[in-house]
Design an enzyme around this catalytic site. Sequence first.
Site, PDB file in Angstrom:
ATOM      1  CG  ASN A  61      28.004  48.204  32.270  1.00 35.18           C
ATOM      2  OD1 ASN A  61      27.857  48.872  31.610  1.00 35.18           O
ATOM      3  ND2 ASN A  61      28.273  47.303  31.150  1.00 35.18           N
ATOM      4  NE  ARG A 109      30.961  45.709  26.782  1.00 33.32           N
ATOM      5  CZ  ARG A 109      31.345  46.780  27.834  1.00 33.32           C
ATOM      6  NH1 ARG A 109      32.408  48.279  27.205  1.00 33.32           N
ATOM      7  NH2 ARG A 109      31.397  47.107  29.021  1.00 33.32           N
ATOM      8  CB  SER A 126      29.157  42.799  33.687  1.00 39.29           C
ATOM      9  OG  SER A 126      28.733  44.085  33.163  1.00 39.29           O
ATOM     10  CG  ASP A 152      27.187  35.213  37.964  1.00 43.15           C
ATOM     11  OD1 ASP A 152      27.857  36.863  37.430  1.00 43.15           O
ATOM     12  OD2 ASP A 152      25.842  35.346  36.871  1.00 43.15           O
ATOM     13  CG  ASP A 200      23.336  32.977  34.853  1.00 42.45           C
ATOM     14  OD1 ASP A 200      24.384  33.260  35.445  1.00 42.45           O
ATOM     15  OD2 ASP A 200      23.237  33.279  33.940  1.00 42.45           O
ATOM     16  N   GLY A 203      28.802  35.115  31.802  1.00 43.05           N
ATOM     17  CA  GLY A 203      30.601  35.157  31.956  1.00 43.05           C
ATOM     18  C   GLY A 203      31.051  35.603  31.012  1.00 43.05           C
ATOM     19  CG  ASP A 258      25.058  40.644  33.430  1.00 44.68           C
ATOM     20  OD1 ASP A 258      23.909  41.741  34.641  1.00 44.68           O
ATOM     21  OD2 ASP A 258      25.703  40.955  34.215  1.00 44.68           O
TER      22      ASP A 258
HETATM   23  C1  G6P Z   1      28.380  38.725  32.206  1.00 43.98           C
HETATM   24  C2  G6P Z   1      27.781  38.319  31.646  1.00 43.98           C
HETATM   25  C3  G6P Z   1      28.672  38.096  30.063  1.00 43.98           C
HETATM   26  C4  G6P Z   1      28.773  40.088  29.425  1.00 43.98           C
HETATM   27  C5  G6P Z   1      29.794  40.056  30.702  1.00 43.98           C
HETATM   28  C6  G6P Z   1      30.877  42.078  30.429  1.00 43.98           C
HETATM   29  O1  G6P Z   1      29.378  38.261  33.081  1.00 43.98           O
HETATM   30  O2  G6P Z   1      26.768  37.139  31.969  1.00 43.98           O
HETATM   31  O3  G6P Z   1      27.120  38.013  29.249  1.00 43.98           O
HETATM   32  O4  G6P Z   1      29.486  40.101  28.459  1.00 43.98           O
HETATM   33  O5  G6P Z   1      28.710  40.547  32.369  1.00 43.98           O
HETATM   34  O6  G6P Z   1      29.995  42.701  30.296  1.00 43.98           O
HETATM   35  P1  G6P Z   1      30.018  44.124  30.650  1.00 43.98           P
HETATM   36  O7  G6P Z   1      28.225  44.743  30.954  1.00 43.98           O
HETATM   37  O8  G6P Z   1      31.306  44.570  30.640  1.00 43.98           O
HETATM   38  O9  G6P Z   1      30.216  44.243  28.840  1.00 43.98           O
HETATM   39 MG    MG Z   2      25.838  35.335  34.741  1.00 47.87          MG
END
Ligand code: G6P
Ligand code: MG
Length: 221
Positions: free
Chosen positions: A128, A58, A126, A18, A180, A55, A20
Site C-alpha cells: 500500500n 502481510r 508494504s 522505510d 523503525d 517490516g 510505516d
Molecule cells: C510495513 C509494515 C508492516 C506491514 C507491511 C506490509 O512493512 O511495517 O507492519 O505488515 O508493511 O504492509 P501491507 O500494506 O502490504 O499489508
Molecule cells: Mg516501519
Amino acid sequence: MRHHHLVQTKEKKGIIFDLDGVLVFTDQYHYLAWKQLADELGVYFDEKINNRLRGVSRMDSLEIILERYQGEPLNQVQKSELAEKKNEIYRNMLQQMRPANVSAEVRSCLKELRRRGFRLAIGSSSKNAKLILEKVDLLGAFQAISDGTNINQSKPSPEVFLKAAEFLRLEPEECYVVEDAKVGIDAAKAGGMIGIGIGDAATYEKADMKVNSFSEILSVI
Ligand code: G6P
Ligand code: MG
C-alpha cells in the site's frame, strides 16, 4: 611495506526510508486492523506482538498473529481471506490520511537532505506504499520507490533495500537506511548499508546509528 587492512567506506549518496513508522504513523492503523481481526478470531494480540510485525509482509504478519490461534487448522485459502480482510480494514483507515499526517519536521528534513545532494528512496514491505505516499502528498519527494510490489522476500532479507539502491543507481554501500523495525536494521546491514534506527529500533544494539527524532538524522549523517 606494512599491509594495512583498510575498511573501505564509500561516500554516502543515498538515503532509503522505510515508510510505516518512519515517515507516517500507519503502524498504528496496522495495529488496530490486526487487533480487530485477532479479536474476531479470539486470538490474544498486544503492542508487544505488534512490534514483531514491523517490516514484515502481510502474510508473514498473519502467521505471527496465528501463533496463538487455538481453532481448527486454517488452509491457505482461508489465510488469504483473513489477510485480505485485514487489508480492507486497514485500507479503510488509510482513506483518512491527509498531507497534514506528515509532520513539518519530516518535510523540511527531507528537503534539507535533497539540498545536501542526497538521492532519496522508499524501501517499504508494504503493498500500500504508493497509496499512502499519494494520500499524504509525498510521492514527489522520492526519486525511487521500492515496496511490497517489487519483492519476493520481506525484511530481514535485504531485497527491498537492494532494489531501492538499484533504482537510485547507487551501490548499497553508498546508502543509509532509516528504519523503525529491528528486522529492517538487520535487512539494511545484510545489504551492506548503514542502518539508522528510529522509534522502536532506536534502542536496537545492531543499529549503526540511533536517532530520537527525525530531524536528528541531519546531525548524524
Ligand atoms: C510495513 C509494515 C508492516 C506491514 C507491511 C506490509 O512493512 O511495517 O507492519 O505488515 O508493511 O504492509 P501491507 O500494506 O502490504 O499489508
Ligand atoms: Mg516501519
